[in-house]
Design a protein around this motif. Structure first.
Motif, mmCIF file in Angstrom:
data_model
loop_
_atom_site.group_PDB
_atom_site.id
_atom_site.type_symbol
_atom_site.label_atom_id
_atom_site.label_comp_id
_atom_site.label_asym_id
_atom_site.label_seq_id
_atom_site.Cartn_x
_atom_site.Cartn_y
_atom_site.Cartn_z
ATOM 1 N N PRO A 52 12.104 -39.837 -9.048
ATOM 2 C CA PRO A 52 10.824 -40.570 -9.058
ATOM 3 C C PRO A 52 11.026 -41.971 -9.618
ATOM 4 N N ALA A 53 10.258 -42.900 -9.108
ATOM 5 C CA ALA A 53 10.307 -44.261 -9.616
ATOM 6 C C ALA A 53 9.515 -44.328 -10.917
ATOM 7 N N ILE A 54 9.741 -45.377 -11.696
ATOM 8 C CA ILE A 54 8.972 -45.566 -12.913
ATOM 9 C C ILE A 54 7.496 -45.710 -12.540
ATOM 10 N N GLY A 55 6.641 -44.946 -13.215
ATOM 11 C CA GLY A 55 5.228 -44.944 -12.917
ATOM 12 C C GLY A 55 4.798 -43.762 -12.070
ATOM 13 N N ASP A 56 5.754 -43.083 -11.439
ATOM 14 C CA ASP A 56 5.404 -41.924 -10.612
ATOM 15 C C ASP A 56 4.943 -40.754 -11.475
ATOM 16 N N ARG A 57 3.926 -40.043 -10.981
ATOM 17 C CA ARG A 57 3.451 -38.821 -11.638
ATOM 18 C C ARG A 57 4.032 -37.619 -10.898
ATOM 19 N N THR A 58 4.401 -36.598 -11.662
ATOM 20 C CA THR A 58 4.971 -35.401 -11.056
ATOM 21 C C THR A 58 4.300 -34.158 -11.632
ATOM 22 N N TYR A 59 4.273 -33.097 -10.839
ATOM 23 C CA TYR A 59 3.794 -31.822 -11.342
ATOM 24 C C TYR A 59 4.751 -31.337 -12.429
ATOM 25 N N LEU A 60 4.205 -30.884 -13.533
ATOM 26 C CA LEU A 60 5.039 -30.474 -14.657
ATOM 27 C C LEU A 60 5.977 -29.335 -14.288
ATOM 28 N N GLN A 61 5.521 -28.410 -13.433
ATOM 29 C CA GLN A 61 6.346 -27.251 -13.123
ATOM 30 C C GLN A 61 7.442 -27.537 -12.097
ATOM 31 N N THR A 62 7.566 -28.819 -11.653
ATOM 32 C CA THR A 62 8.576 -29.139 -10.643
ATOM 33 C C THR A 62 9.774 -29.897 -11.199
ATOM 34 N N THR A 63 9.751 -30.240 -12.487
ATOM 35 C CA THR A 63 10.863 -31.005 -13.062
ATOM 36 C C THR A 63 11.334 -30.373 -14.369
ATOM 37 N N ALA A 64 12.571 -30.683 -14.724
ATOM 38 C CA ALA A 64 13.109 -30.191 -15.990
ATOM 39 C C ALA A 64 12.293 -30.739 -17.155
ATOM 40 N N ALA A 65 11.942 -32.033 -17.094
ATOM 41 C CA ALA A 65 11.154 -32.645 -18.172
ATOM 42 C C ALA A 65 9.790 -31.976 -18.296
ATOM 43 N N GLY A 66 9.151 -31.733 -17.155
ATOM 44 C CA GLY A 66 7.840 -31.095 -17.175
ATOM 45 C C GLY A 66 7.885 -29.692 -17.739
ATOM 46 N N LYS A 67 8.889 -28.924 -17.341
ATOM 47 C CA LYS A 67 9.017 -27.556 -17.843
ATOM 48 C C LYS A 67 9.345 -27.544 -19.333
ATOM 49 N N ALA A 68 10.126 -28.527 -19.764
ATOM 50 C CA ALA A 68 10.437 -28.619 -21.191
ATOM 51 C C ALA A 68 9.158 -28.821 -21.998
ATOM 52 N N MET A 69 8.263 -29.671 -21.490
ATOM 53 C CA MET A 69 6.997 -29.900 -22.190
ATOM 54 C C MET A 69 6.099 -28.673 -22.124
ATOM 55 N N LEU A 70 6.026 -28.041 -20.963
ATOM 56 C CA LEU A 70 5.200 -26.838 -20.824
ATOM 57 C C LEU A 70 5.651 -25.725 -21.757
ATOM 58 N N SER A 71 6.954 -25.667 -22.015
ATOM 59 C CA SER A 71 7.497 -24.594 -22.854
ATOM 60 C C SER A 71 6.990 -24.664 -24.290
ATOM 61 N N LYS A 72 6.465 -25.810 -24.686
ATOM 62 C CA LYS A 72 5.960 -25.979 -26.052
ATOM 63 C C LYS A 72 4.460 -25.701 -26.162
ATOM 64 N N LEU A 73 3.847 -25.305 -25.038
ATOM 65 C CA LEU A 73 2.419 -24.997 -25.038
ATOM 66 C C LEU A 73 2.184 -23.497 -25.018
ATOM 67 N N GLU A 74 1.025 -23.081 -25.530
ATOM 68 C CA GLU A 74 0.616 -21.690 -25.377
ATOM 69 C C GLU A 74 0.360 -21.424 -23.902
ATOM 70 N N TRP A 75 0.536 -20.169 -23.475
ATOM 71 C CA TRP A 75 0.399 -19.844 -22.063
ATOM 72 C C TRP A 75 -0.992 -20.187 -21.526
ATOM 73 N N ASP A 76 -2.039 -19.998 -22.319
ATOM 74 C CA ASP A 76 -3.391 -20.336 -21.866
ATOM 75 C C ASP A 76 -3.499 -21.825 -21.543
ATOM 76 N N ALA A 77 -2.818 -22.645 -22.317
ATOM 77 C CA ALA A 77 -2.842 -24.090 -22.073
ATOM 78 C C ALA A 77 -2.087 -24.431 -20.789
ATOM 79 N N VAL A 78 -0.993 -23.712 -20.528
ATOM 80 C CA VAL A 78 -0.233 -23.912 -19.296
ATOM 81 C C VAL A 78 -1.105 -23.572 -18.095
ATOM 82 N N ARG A 79 -1.785 -22.431 -18.156
ATOM 83 C CA ARG A 79 -2.653 -22.011 -17.062
ATOM 84 C C ARG A 79 -3.797 -23.008 -16.857
ATOM 85 N N SER A 80 -4.303 -23.570 -17.929
ATOM 86 C CA SER A 80 -5.376 -24.555 -17.829
ATOM 87 C C SER A 80 -4.904 -25.793 -17.076
#
Length: 277
Positions: free
Chosen positions: A128-156
């Protein structure tokens, strides 16, 4: 959940035209109308308004975006203290690992690529270019961030932004979230498998402290990322990605590379903590 009930149609149209110009680079009225799925007269009215405001320029019969957007983007990025704080650490990590290093910020349920070293890495079908938005569940960075949330927050988050088609690994989120397939529109089995595997993967990432994506964005670029948290809440992630020729290097040195990335993420957290005291 984000409420789109009161969206203003004319504003949606303007931004659809802007995003279409961003995609095409330059286009005439007819091409813009076809791509944005609006009438020629509507496009003509909106691009001329944007032109009068300095956001669009005209060259012959074609229109394109101006650098006015650059200033807005730079000022928007400057509002995030973490970008200024992490820049030197991102640069240092890239130099030490000789890999593409990105800072991805969590914003409104998406991961936004805000800084990269080296900065010139951007090509079609690549990262992705700088400024691009990505779905959290499609990238390593996004999944790393999701892993620090409670599951209810992930589902939200999933409920808010939609669940991308599993065959779409690009992570592109330029489309209207309302047009994405909501959870209830997936077959029960597909939805169940997707959610089940995501939850298991996030549990594994939480335990090991980093996320590994072997083919991020459906390309041959593997990536490894570690979350950055403030007060236990994920705000960003550091991600290293390999050029195609470095694929074996990244995957073959995962343990040592993971240590460097998680240590760098911890350095960013410590730096932020010092600034806040």
């Amino acid at each position: 959940m984000v409420n789109y009930e009161y969206s203003v149609r004319s504003v949606e149209t303007v931004f659809r035209i802007i995003e279409t110009l961003d995609e095409l680079g330059a286009a005439g009225i007819s091409e813009l109308a076809a791509e944005a799925d609006v009438s020629n007269s509507t496009v003509h009215k909106h691009v001329n308004t944007l032109r009068s405001m300095g956001y669009v320029k005209k060259d012959g019969t074609t229109y394109s975006l101006t650098l006015h957007f650059l200033g807005i983007g730079i000022r928007a990025r400057a509002q995030y203290d973490i970008v200024r704080t992490a820049k030197s650490i991102v640069d240092d990590l890239s130099t030490r690992t000789e890999l593409i290093t990105s800072l991805v910020v969590l914003e409104d349920g998406y991961g936004v690529f805000t800084y990269r070293s080296p900065p010139s890495v951007s090509s079609p079908g690549s990262l992705p270019a700088i400024g691009d938005r990505t779905y959290l569940q499609t990238t390593a960075a996004g999944k790393a961030m999701l892993s620090k949330l409670e599951w209810d927050a992930v589902r939200s988050i999933i409920d808010d932004v939609g669940l991308p088609d599993p065959s779409d690994r690009t992570g592109s989120s330029d489309r209207d979230p309302k047009q994405e397939l909501p959870l209830q529109d997936y077959s029960t089995s597909r939805r169940g498998r997707t959610i089940f595997h995501l939850r298991r993967e996030l549990q594994s990432i939480q335990e090991q402290g980093y996320a590994l994506e072997r083919d991020e964005h459906g390309t041959t670029h593997p990536a490894l990322a570690a979350p950055i948290t403030i007060g236990g809440t994920p705000v960003a992630a550091l991600s290293v990605s390999a050029y195609s020729r470095q694929r074996t290097q990244l995957l073959g040195q995962t343990p040592s590379l993971a240590t460097q990335v998680t240590d760098a993420a911890a350095d960013v957290e410590a730096k932020i903590s010092r600034l806040e005291t």
